[in-house]
Scaffold this active site. Structure first.
Site, short mmCIF file in Angstrom:
data_model
loop_
_atom_site.label_atom_id
_atom_site.label_comp_id
_atom_site.label_asym_id
_atom_site.label_seq_id
_atom_site.Cartn_x
_atom_site.Cartn_y
_atom_site.Cartn_z
N LYS A 217 36.71 14.96 24.94
CA LYS A 217 35.95 15.72 25.94
C LYS A 217 36.71 17.00 26.22
CE LYS A 217 32.16 14.94 28.36
NZ LYS A 217 31.01 14.13 27.95
P1 NAD Z 1 23.19 19.43 33.84
O1 NAD Z 1 24.17 20.45 34.26
O2 NAD Z 1 22.07 19.80 32.93
O3 NAD Z 1 22.49 18.80 35.17
C1 NAD Z 1 23.20 18.29 36.25
C2 NAD Z 1 22.21 18.05 37.39
O4 NAD Z 1 22.89 17.40 38.47
C3 NAD Z 1 21.61 19.33 37.97
O5 NAD Z 1 20.27 19.10 38.34
C4 NAD Z 1 22.46 19.57 39.21
O6 NAD Z 1 21.79 20.35 40.20
C5 NAD Z 1 22.68 18.15 39.67
N1 NAD Z 1 23.83 17.99 40.56
C6 NAD Z 1 25.01 18.63 40.50
N2 NAD Z 1 25.79 18.22 41.53
C7 NAD Z 1 25.08 17.30 42.21
C8 NAD Z 1 25.34 16.52 43.35
N3 NAD Z 1 26.51 16.62 43.99
N4 NAD Z 1 24.37 15.67 43.78
C9 NAD Z 1 23.19 15.59 43.12
N5 NAD Z 1 22.88 16.30 42.04
C10 NAD Z 1 23.81 17.15 41.60
O7 NAD Z 1 24.02 18.18 33.28
P2 NAD Z 1 23.52 17.03 32.31
O8 NAD Z 1 23.78 17.45 30.91
O9 NAD Z 1 22.17 16.59 32.73
O10 NAD Z 1 24.59 15.89 32.64
C11 NAD Z 1 24.47 15.03 33.78
C12 NAD Z 1 25.35 13.83 33.60
O11 NAD Z 1 24.99 13.16 32.39
C13 NAD Z 1 26.85 14.10 33.46
O12 NAD Z 1 27.55 13.03 34.03
C14 NAD Z 1 27.07 14.14 31.96
O13 NAD Z 1 28.41 13.85 31.62
C15 NAD Z 1 26.13 13.03 31.55
N6 NAD Z 1 25.70 13.08 30.15
C16 NAD Z 1 25.08 14.16 29.61
C17 NAD Z 1 24.64 14.15 28.30
C18 NAD Z 1 23.86 15.26 27.67
O14 NAD Z 1 23.38 15.10 26.54
N7 NAD Z 1 23.64 16.38 28.37
C19 NAD Z 1 24.90 13.01 27.50
C20 NAD Z 1 25.53 11.91 28.07
C21 NAD Z 1 25.93 11.96 29.40
#
Ligand code: NAD
Length: 435
Positions: A125
């Site tokens: 990561k």
């Molecule tokens: P992103 O940046 O696209 O979206 C994050 C979302 O969470 C946004 O809507 C943001 O406004 C919201 N957010 C931020 N802080 C917050 C809070 N304190 N309370 C509530 N909402 C809040 O990110 P993403 O890619 O969707 O990733 C989200 C999670 O999923 C992370 O934990 C990431 O590690 C995990 N993840 C992502 C992927 C991927 O393919 N993008 C894959 C596996 C896991």
């Protein structure tokens, strides 16, 4: 081989106060589950020590000239946790909450996640401590290129392959790929995944994590005999993972009653008009300015009356303090590490069916694997092929995790860790130790 219990000081149940402290350290959170699973597997002491340590942690200074001419120096990390099963794989996040502990925890999670869905990858990561919402596109591009150059020794399609994560996207991946390729003097598409389709990305990658969440939730509903049609869903986080999960669950027949972003949430017990919500956020508006549903907080969304709760924002949101009030039958962990170890005990006692992060959100890395395979083969699949192969892996992995959990009478989370650790450990035993 002699099997031992992991170091006792790390396996005894910690007092409640200490467990609150652990909740603030995502690496300790993750490792408390690792210790539990390793103990149940009777992991031998040498392997236990190896798997508890990241292989490599890189810290780099990332100087960036801002648009106004000033220079800012950011801190970036890349952690390679374990590469026994193949090249390291893991996203890059740009966020003010990034820390070495967090990146290390996420790198370890990637190791277990790739093993749960049986991909030939290890875990990594990366992250940069910054607030990209206050930066221009060209500042983010300069930050990305300088960070990529800082960690370039580790990168490569055979060694370490980044992908998008919080606040990074396919645009950022294109810059990582271009910077790496400039240094190598030829185009290397397979060095990152989650790229734009035009430059070697895979069809279905953008939706893959959300699609995986939808698929394992569908399997869980089936297992618990809860009708899928009309099952009420609350999704915390409306970014890449949360918004696609909500969209695909709605298309599958579930009712999305609430979604939230960092500004707060919106709720309609009869179901939100998702098309209208998407129209709102596409205009770069946050959900707190949406007017056609009731406003709720990011705490309230966790406690709504619903069948499925999808935490898809950040880690440690379901804690000892709020877990008891959760009424959802199923929690599908779209985010990495949304539930603390102390909260897990409460959810288990309540009989809530948790689909753990390392299974629930593994759809993204699975299609990343497909993208890497396509880039290396130079032959691209149609979307139907991507979707059907993803479905096969997610459904099979769901069965393997729940079978493991049932066999050992443990939670799905510990079942998933046991499956993953066993796979990583098996390769270490076969490879032996180079000394
Ligand atoms: P992103 O940046 O696209 O979206 C994050 C979302 O969470 C946004 O809507 C943001 O406004 C919201 N957010 C931020 N802080 C917050 C809070 N304190 N309370 C509530 N909402 C809040 O990110 P993403 O890619 O969707 O990733 C989200 C999670 O999923 C992370 O934990 C990431 O590690 C995990 N993840 C992502 C992927 C991927 O393919 N993008 C894959 C596996 C896991």
């Amino acid at each position: 081989m002699t099997a031992i219990n992991p170091r006792p000081s790390q396996t005894v149940m910690k007092p409640e106060k200490d467990r609150f402290l652990a909740a603030e350290n995502p690496f300790e959170e993750m490792m408390s589950r690792f210790d539990d699973a390793a103990k149940r597997l009777g992991l031998e002491p040498g392997l236990y020590k190896i798997l508890r340590m990241p292989e490599k942690q890189i810290t780099v200074a990332v100087p960036v000239r801002l648009d106004n001419g000033d220079v800012e120096v950011y801190t970036g990390y890349r952690v390679i946790y374990n590469t026994s099963r193949g090249p390291a794989k893991g996203g890059i996040r740009f966020d003010l909450q990034v820390s070495l502990d967090e990146v290390t925890a996420l790198a370890a999670w990637m190791t277990w996640k790739c093993a749960v869905v049986n991909l030939p990858f290890g875990g990594a990561k990366g992250g940069v401590i910054c607030d990209p919402t206050t930066m221009s596109n060209s500042e983010i591009e300069r930050l990305t290129r300088r960070y990529t150059t800082g960690i370039i020794e580790t990168l490569g399609p055979d060694s370490d392959i980044p992908a998008p994560d919080v606040n990074t996207n396919e645009r950022v991946m294109a810059w990582v790929m271009d910077t790496y390729s400039m240094h190598k003097r030829h185009t290397v598409t397979a060095v990152v995944t989650g790229k734009p389709i035009e430059m070697g990305g895979s069809l279905g990658r953008r939706e893959a994590t959300g699609r995986g969440c939808m698929l394992v939730t569908r399997e869980a509903l089936k297992k618990l005999n809860i009708p899928l049609k009309g099952a009420r869903v609350a999704v915390q986080g409306f970014g890449n993972v949360g918004s696609v999960t909500a969209d695909l669950m709605a298309k599958a027949g579930m009712t999305i009653v609430a979604v939230s972003d960092k500004s707060g949430g919106i709720y309609d017990p009869k179901g939100l008009d998702l098309l209208d919500v998407f129209k709102h956020v596409q205009g770069k508006h946050l959900l707190n300015t949406y007017t056609r549903a009731k406003h709720i907080s990011n705490q309230e969304i966790l406690h709504l009356d619903c069948e499925v709760l999808v935490p898809a924002a950040l880690e440690n949101v379901i804690t000892h303090d709020n877990a008891a009030a959760i009424t959802a039958r199923i929690i599908c962990e779209g985010a990495n590490g949304p539930t603390t170890a102390a909260a897990d005990e409460i959810l288990n006692a309540k009989g809530i069916f948790v689909i753990p992060d390392i299974l629930a959100n593994a759809g993204g890395v699975t299609v990343s694997y497909f993208e890497w395979v396509q880039d290396r083969g130079g032959y691209f699949w149609d979307e139907e092929t991507v979707i059907s192969r993803l479905e096969k892996i997610m459904v099979h992995s769901f069965d393997e995790v729940t079978t493991m959990a049932e066999k050992h009478k443990v939670s799905n989370r510990i079942g998933a860790y046991m499956l993953a650790i066993e796979r990583v450990a098996a390769v270490h035993r076969l490879r032996g130790m180079y000394a």
